[in-house]
Design a protein around this motif. Structure first.
Motif, PDB file in Angstrom:
ATOM      1  N   TRP A 299      29.833  45.806  39.272  1.00 11.47           N
ATOM      2  CA  TRP A 299      29.529  44.982  40.372  1.00 11.47           C
ATOM      3  C   TRP A 299      30.091  43.672  40.727  1.00 11.47           C
ATOM      4  N   PHE A 300      29.963  42.893  39.538  1.00 11.95           N
ATOM      5  CA  PHE A 300      30.430  41.522  39.747  1.00 11.95           C
ATOM      6  C   PHE A 300      32.090  41.471  39.634  1.00 11.95           C
ATOM      7  N   GLY A 301      32.622  42.377  38.978  1.00 12.72           N
ATOM      8  CA  GLY A 301      34.069  42.298  39.040  1.00 12.72           C
ATOM      9  C   GLY A 301      34.450  42.903  40.471  1.00 12.72           C
ATOM     10  N   ALA A 302      33.940  43.439  41.398  1.00  4.09           N
ATOM     11  CA  ALA A 302      34.400  43.888  42.604  1.00  4.09           C
ATOM     12  C   ALA A 302      34.379  42.646  43.538  1.00  4.09           C
ATOM     13  N   LEU A 303      33.501  41.531  43.290  1.00  5.71           N
ATOM     14  CA  LEU A 303      33.611  40.170  43.834  1.00  5.71           C
ATOM     15  C   LEU A 303      34.767  39.349  43.671  1.00  5.71           C
ATOM     16  N   SER A 304      35.289  39.555  42.607  1.00  3.01           N
ATOM     17  CA  SER A 304      36.588  38.667  42.287  1.00  3.01           C
ATOM     18  C   SER A 304      37.610  39.883  41.530  1.00  3.01           C
ATOM     19  N   PRO A 305      38.227  40.656  42.510  1.00  3.33           N
ATOM     20  CA  PRO A 305      39.134  41.317  41.745  1.00  3.33           C
ATOM     21  C   PRO A 305      40.226  40.914  40.990  1.00  3.33           C
ATOM     22  N   GLY A 306      40.490  41.693  39.626  1.00  3.31           N
ATOM     23  CA  GLY A 306      41.300  41.144  38.761  1.00  3.31           C
ATOM     24  C   GLY A 306      40.643  40.226  37.489  1.00  3.31           C
ATOM     25  N   TRP A 307      39.302  39.769  38.074  1.00  5.43           N
ATOM     26  CA  TRP A 307      38.640  38.863  36.868  1.00  5.43           C
ATOM     27  C   TRP A 307      38.132  39.799  35.886  1.00  5.43           C
ATOM     28  N   ARG A 308      38.122  39.350  34.734  1.00  4.81           N
ATOM     29  CA  ARG A 308      37.609  39.881  33.625  1.00  4.81           C
ATOM     30  C   ARG A 308      36.071  39.497  33.197  1.00  4.81           C
ATOM     31  N   VAL A 309      35.194  40.402  33.785  1.00  9.57           N
ATOM     32  CA  VAL A 309      33.903  39.834  33.616  1.00  9.57           C
ATOM     33  C   VAL A 309      33.420  39.593  32.168  1.00  9.57           C
TER      34      VAL A 309
END
Length: 459
Positions: A299-309
């Motif tokens: 969910w949080f990853g979809a808000l910043s594509p490419g980010w490692r949660v």
């Protein structure tokens, strides 16, 4: 929480929510004791007054002051909102339920039927309450605000009666189910607190701390877990009740009277399985941490594509990371969420699993701000963290076969937001000390209802 084998898809859809309240009408009164299976977090006892301070009112004194003040509020607010005069309530009836010689109170067969209860009886136009058990207990646990919110709720039913809701319900019960009537009464209680905050009355605390105490009293009167909104005795879960109070406080009486089955939804739900019910809706903490990490990664990853949660890491951060973030900390240097296992265990045991999940979601929110290049320190960052925790929770409201909420989870979020400021702390452990639990719950609701993009700066 319920964690099922199939992960839920990343989602940002939210569910519109609503509110219910303390007591019903004459024919059905609600016990004045909180759900024994999950007692709410209590408010610390107030310090003894100094010799110069006014002597606090007794429970009976608070009731007398409150009923006078509440009626006075409606003498002005009712005509202003509805364009018609207010007719004073005929009877306010405290009943000594512990005295065998007490005469039968209005609208009940026996004095014993009123123990731990309060109600409004439209046929007698009477607000009736247990003066020996209910009010002293509310006063002991929540101060004058606990007594006042209970009585303001009952007078809220009198407001409904004067607007003709009783007759409308008799003609079309489906239009005004019990939970909607209770929701409206909770909303009217919020109106009273807002008006008294503008013009305080001696002996009746209405400051932010007292307002939070009133909300905690509502938490204590929530429906038992698993009761659905369609139940004839439903009053609402804690989240819905607190939400209704806030709507009345912020928006006024017209917001309350405008509630219908078409524009007001409720978050109560049944247990998804026998196993979930046997656990009281709580996952063991290790299972919760694993499931939430997997779900939040999507969910949080979809808000910043490419980010490692950030994963949930160990118990320590580098020395420079403030532990004042609370039981869960975002460690930017290590890229992990650090947890205080002991503190989370205590929160899990005393409140429930979603109390800790709310704190975890808020720290994921701080980590997301960092990933987006936004400021992670200061009041705005703390506010965004609470809002994002609400937005994440909103995506869990509707069951979809994956990680989802259980009965009581939203109530647990409300409790931890009312009693602790951890979710609103920034990456340095700082917090806006002017904000109350009321403010944190409101911000959480904004995220739950509006989704994540309204929480993020410049989005």
């Amino acid at each position: 929480m319920r964690a099922l084998s199939r992960p839920r898809p990343s989602a940002t859809a939210v569910f519109a929510v609503a509110m219910g309240v303390l007591v019903t009408g004459c024919t059905q009164a609600v016990p004045g004791r909180p759900d024994a299976a999950r007692p709410p977090v209590t408010v610390s006892a107030a310090p003894a007054p100094s010799p110069q301070a006014p002597v606090p009112l007794s429970p009976d004194g608070v009731a007398t002051a409150a009923t006078g003040a509440i009626q006075d509020v409606w003498r002005g607010a009712f005509p202003a909102a509805f364009g018609r005069p207010w007719n004073d309530i005929r009877t306010f009836a405290p009943v000594r339920t512990g005295h065998p010689a007490t005469s039968r109170p209005p609208c009940v067969e026996r004095v014993a039927d009123l123990v731990g209860q309060a109600f409004y009886c439209p046929t007698a136009d009477a607000v009736v309450w247990d003066a020996d058990t209910l009010l002293p207990d509310l006063h002991r646990r929540f101060g004058s605000a606990g007594v006042m919110v209970a009585l303001a709720h009952e007078v809220g039913h009198a407001v409904q009666s004067r607007l003709g809701i009783d007759a409308a319900q008799a003609g079309d019960p489906g239009r005004y189910p019990a939970v909607l009537l209770e929701t409206m009464a909770d909303c009217y209680a919020g109106v009273v607190f807002a008006k008294l905050a503008e013009r305080p009355v001696a002996g009746l605390a209405v400051d932010p701390k007292a307002r939070d105490a009133a909300l905690l009293a509502l938490v204590g009167f929530r429906d038992p877990l698993g009761v659905l909104p369609g139940n004839d005795s439903a009053h609402g879960n804690a989240f819905d009740r607190v939400s209704a109070f806030q709507d009345g406080f912020r928006d006024g009486a017209a917001r309350c009277s405008g509630m219908t089955v078409d524009n007001r939804s409720f978050t109560q739900r049944r247990f998804g399985s026998a196993a979930d019910q046997a656990r009281g809706g709580d996952l063991p903490l290790p299972v919760l941490l694993e499931a939430l990490q997997q779900d939040a990664d999507q969910w949080f990853g979809a808000l910043s594509p490419g980010w490692r949660v950030p994963p949930i890491g160990g118990a320590s951060c580098p020395a420079h990371v403030p532990v004042t973030q609370g039981p869960v900390r975002f460690c930017a240097a290590d890229g992990v969420l650090s947890i205080d296992q002991g503190a989370l265990d205590t929160l899990h045991r005393e409140v429930g699993d979603y109390a800790g999940a709310t704190l975890l979601a808020s720290r994921y929110g701080i980590a997301l701000l960092a990933a987006l290049g936004a400021e992670t320190e200061g009041p705005a960052a703390g506010a965004a963290a609470v809002c994002l925790a609400g937005a994440y929770t909103g995506a869990l409201v509707e069951p979809d076969g994956g990680f989802t909420l259980s009965p009581g989870d939203l109530d647990e979020a409300v409790q931890v937001l009312l009693t602790h400021d951890w979710a609103a702390r920034d990456s340095a452990g700082g917090v806006d000390t002017t904000e109350s639990g009321f403010d944190r719950v409101s911000r959480f609701r904004d995220g739950l209802l509006g989704g994540p993009h309204g929480c993020l700066p410049n989005r």
